[in-house]
Scaffold this active site. Structure first.
Site, PDB file in Angstrom:
ATOM      1  N   ASP A 204      -3.514   2.254  -5.517  1.00  0.00           N
ATOM      2  CA  ASP A 204      -2.279   2.274  -4.727  1.00  0.00           C
ATOM      3  C   ASP A 204      -2.067   1.030  -3.878  1.00  0.00           C
ATOM      4  OD1 ASP A 204      -3.972   2.709  -2.439  1.00  0.00           O
ATOM      5  OD2 ASP A 204      -2.352   3.858  -1.510  1.00  0.00           O
ATOM      6  N   GLU A 205      -2.845   0.004  -4.127  1.00  0.00           N
ATOM      7  CA  GLU A 205      -2.866  -1.109  -3.181  1.00  0.00           C
ATOM      8  C   GLU A 205      -3.073  -2.431  -3.911  1.00  0.00           C
ATOM      9  OE1 GLU A 205      -5.956  -2.204   0.389  1.00  0.00           O
ATOM     10  OE2 GLU A 205      -6.124  -0.286  -0.600  1.00  0.00           O
TER      11      GLU A 205
ATOM     12  N   ASP B 147       0.858  -1.194   0.000  1.00  0.00           N
ATOM     13  CA  ASP B 147       0.000   0.000   0.000  1.00  0.00           C
ATOM     14  C   ASP B 147       0.890   1.238   0.000  1.00  0.00           C
ATOM     15  OD1 ASP B 147      -3.108   0.725   1.607  1.00  0.00           O
ATOM     16  OD2 ASP B 147      -1.683   2.170   0.816  1.00  0.00           O
TER      17      ASP B 147
HETATM   18  P1  TTP Z   1      -5.310   4.906   1.146  1.00  0.00           P
HETATM   19  O1  TTP Z   1      -4.282   3.875   0.798  1.00  0.00           O
HETATM   20  O2  TTP Z   1      -6.406   4.502   2.058  1.00  0.00           O
HETATM   21  O3  TTP Z   1      -4.608   6.152   1.834  1.00  0.00           O
HETATM   22  P2  TTP Z   1      -3.238   6.856   1.481  1.00  0.00           P
HETATM   23  O4  TTP Z   1      -2.452   6.084   0.495  1.00  0.00           O
HETATM   24  O5  TTP Z   1      -3.501   8.273   1.131  1.00  0.00           O
HETATM   25  O6  TTP Z   1      -2.497   6.847   2.887  1.00  0.00           O
HETATM   26  P3  TTP Z   1      -1.887   5.624   3.703  1.00  0.00           P
HETATM   27  O7  TTP Z   1      -2.122   4.386   2.885  1.00  0.00           O
HETATM   28  O8  TTP Z   1      -0.437   5.936   3.868  1.00  0.00           O
HETATM   29  O9  TTP Z   1      -2.608   5.613   4.992  1.00  0.00           O
HETATM   30  O10 TTP Z   1      -5.951   5.474  -0.168  1.00  0.00           O
HETATM   31  C1  TTP Z   1      -5.220   5.656  -1.365  1.00  0.00           C
HETATM   32  C2  TTP Z   1      -5.694   6.874  -2.097  1.00  0.00           C
HETATM   33  O11 TTP Z   1      -7.090   6.767  -2.358  1.00  0.00           O
HETATM   34  C3  TTP Z   1      -5.517   8.156  -1.330  1.00  0.00           C
HETATM   35  O12 TTP Z   1      -4.232   8.722  -1.500  1.00  0.00           O
HETATM   36  C4  TTP Z   1      -6.627   9.018  -1.868  1.00  0.00           C
HETATM   37  C5  TTP Z   1      -7.715   8.051  -2.250  1.00  0.00           C
HETATM   38  N1  TTP Z   1      -8.763   8.058  -1.218  1.00  0.00           N
HETATM   39  C6  TTP Z   1      -9.870   8.879  -1.388  1.00  0.00           C
HETATM   40  O13 TTP Z   1     -10.001   9.552  -2.411  1.00  0.00           O
HETATM   41  N2  TTP Z   1     -10.834   8.905  -0.416  1.00  0.00           N
HETATM   42  C7  TTP Z   1     -10.735   8.179   0.740  1.00  0.00           C
HETATM   43  O14 TTP Z   1     -11.633   8.245   1.612  1.00  0.00           O
HETATM   44  C8  TTP Z   1      -9.596   7.330   0.915  1.00  0.00           C
HETATM   45  C9  TTP Z   1      -9.445   6.520   2.182  1.00  0.00           C
HETATM   46  C10 TTP Z   1      -8.641   7.308  -0.087  1.00  0.00           C
HETATM   47 MG    MG Z   2      -2.185   4.005   0.693  1.00  0.00          MG
END
Ligand code: TTP
Ligand code: MG
Length: 368
Positions: free
Chosen positions: A112-113, A16
Site C-alpha cells: 500500500d505504499e 500511502d
Molecule cells: P500501514 O500503511 O502501516 O497502515 P494502514 O494502511 O492500515 O493505515 P494508515 O496508513 O492509514 O495509517 O500498513 C498497510 C497495511 O499493512 C495495513 O492495512 C495492514 C498491514 N499491516 C499489518 O498487517 N501489520 C502491521 O503491523 C501493520 C502496521 C500493517
Molecule cells: Mg497505509
C-alpha cells in the site's frame, strides 16, 4: 564536478493508502462502512493481533499489531474481518498502474505504499503537488479508496509528510521549509524504527532534530555507529537515497569459463554439476522455481549455442536441474568441439512476490 553540473533538486512523492486492508473490506462490503472494524485477529479475543483498524476503530484507540483482546476491550462493538490478501494485491496492482502513468521510478515499500521520483514526469505536469493530487483523485475515482501523499525533496521528508494529514491528506514540505522541519522533528518520529535508539537519545537529552544537529558527525557516529552519518546528513535535509524501482527477477543462473577447454563428456558433466550447485543455491536464496532451463555452451572458437527444456510445473531441486542440463548437453555434438564455457539459467518463474521491505530501517541502508 563543477557547480554547473549539479543535478536538479529532486521531487519525491510518498503515497500511502489509508487504513489499507480495512478500507478495502469496507469498500467491498457496504455493511462494514462507517463502522469500527479490524482486519485480522479473532473476535473471541482469544489470540492473534490485528493487522489494521478502520479509522472508526482508531477513535477507540485500536491500532495495528494490538492483541485482539485489548482491541475488544477498547471497542466492545468491534467487528473482526478475515483478511483477503488476493483483494489487497489486486488493489496494489491498481495503484501501481496509476503511478506508472506519471513515472517509471516507483519504489514500492509494501502493498500500500511507494516512493515516486517525479523530478521529470511522463505527462510533463511539472508540479509534484499536482501529480500527487491527480494520483489521489485517480485512486478515488477508479479504485474507490483514499490515499495520503507526502511531497518533498527527498524520501525521508516525503515519508514523514505523507503521515501528517492522514487520512485522505496531502502534505507538501517546500525545499526552504526542510531544515526547519527537520529541526522540530521529535527524534522518535525521526527514526521510525529504533525504539531502543530513541530511548538512548532521550537519555542523552536529545529530543528533536535540532538537538541532533548540534552534534558533530564524529560524535554521532561514536554514539550510534555507521548510521550516525546518515543522521548527520538527514537532519540537514540531505537524503540522497535514490528511488529504486523494484525489478522482478526474470531469471537466475550461473556460468563458468574454463581455464582449459573441456574435451570429454565426463568433464563437461562434472562442470555442469558444479554450476547446477550454484544455480540451486541462488534459487533457494530468492525462493524461486523455474519452468524453463537454458543451457549455454560456448565453444573454443567462441561460437555459442543455447538449448532449452521446459516443465509444466516449476522446478527448483538440484537433481532435476543437474539432470536436465546434462541431458541437454548430451543431445548436442560433444565429440568434435572443445568447450570453453558452460552456463545454466532458470527462468519462467511465474509471479514472484516482491520482497517485503516494509518500514524504514536506517541500519540496512547504503549510506551515501
Ligand atoms: P500501514 O500503511 O502501516 O497502515 P494502514 O494502511 O492500515 O493505515 P494508515 O496508513 O492509514 O495509517 O500498513 C498497510 C497495511 O499493512 C495495513 O492495512 C495492514 C498491514 N499491516 C499489518 O498487517 N501489520 C502491521 O503491523 C501493520 C502496521 C500493517
Ligand atoms: Mg497505509
Amino acid at each position: 564536478m563543477s557547480e554547473t553540473t549539479q543535478p536538479p533538486q529532486r521531487k519525491i512523492i510518498h503515497i500511502d493508502m489509508d487504513a489499507f486492508y480495512a478500507s478495502v473490506e469496507q469498500r467491498d462490503n457496504p455493511d462494514l462502512r462507517g463502522k469500527p472494524i479490524v482486519v485480522g485477529g479473532s473476535p473471541e479475543g482469544r489470540g492473534g493481533v490485528v493487522a489494521t483498524a478502520s479509522y472508526e476503530a482508531r477513535q477507540f484507540g485500536v491500532r495495528s499489531a494490538m492483541p485482539s483482546k485489548t482491541a475488544l476491550q477498547l471497542c466492545p462493538g468491534l467487528i473482526f474481518v478475515y483478511p483477503r490478501f488476493a483483494a489487497y494485491k489486486e488493489v496494489s496492482r491498481g495503484i501501481r498502474e496509476i503511478f506508472r502513468r506519471h513515472t517509471e521510478l516507483i519504489e514500492p515499500l509494501s502493498l500500500d505504499e511507494a516512493y515516486l521520483d517525479v523530478t521529470t514526469d511522463k505527462l510533463n505536469i511539472g508540479s509534484a503537488i499536482a501529480i500527487a493530487q491527480q494520483i489521489r483523485q485517480a485512486i478515488r475515482d477508479e479504485l474507490n479508496l483514499t490515499a495520503s501523499a507526502g511531497v518533498s525533496v527527498n524520501k525521508f521528508v516525503a515519508k514523514i509528510a505523507s503521515a501528517m494529514q492522514k487520512p485522505d491528506g496531502l502534505t507538501f514540505i517546500a525545499p526552504a521549509q526542510v531544515p526547519g522541519f527537520m529541526e522540530q522533528l521529535p527524534v522518535d518520529k525521526f527514526f521510525g524504527v529504533g525504539k531502543v535508539t530513541a530511548e538512548k537519545m532521550h537519555k542523552m537529552g536529545l529530543h528533536t532534530g535540532a538537538h541532533l544537529k548540534a552534534l558533530t558527525e564524529d560524535e554521532l557516529t561514536r554514539h550510534f555507529g555507521k548510521v550516525g552519518r546518515f543522521y548527520y546528513n538527514v537532519v540537514r535535509g540531505i537524503d540522497n537515497r535514490k528511488v529504486e524501482p523494484y525489478r522482478e527477477t526474470k531469471s537466475q543462473g550461473a556460468e563458468d569459463t574454463f581455464a582449459h577447454d573441456l574435451t570429454t563428456l565426463e568433464e563437461m558433466n562434472a562442470a555442469l554439476a558444479k554450476i547446477a550447485l550454484v544455480v540451486h543455491e541462488r534459487l533457494q536464496k530468492s525462493q524461486l522455481k523455474g519452468r524453463t532451463l537454458t543451457l549455454k555452451i560456448k565453444y573454443h572458437d567462441f561460437k555459442q549455442i543455447t538449448r532449452n527444456k521446459s516443465w509444466l510445473a516449476p522446478v527448483g531441486d538440484l537433481a532435476s536441474i543437474t539432470l536436465a542440463a546434462q541431458q541437454l548437453l548430451a543431445a548436442t555434438d560433444t565429440t568434435h568441439k572443445k568447450i570453453r564455457l558452460l552456463g545454466i539459467t532458470l527462468s519462467n518463474f511465474g509471479e514472484a512476490a516482491p520482497k517485503p521491505r516494509k518500514g524504514f530501517n536506517p541500519e540496512q541502508l547504503e549510506l551515501f
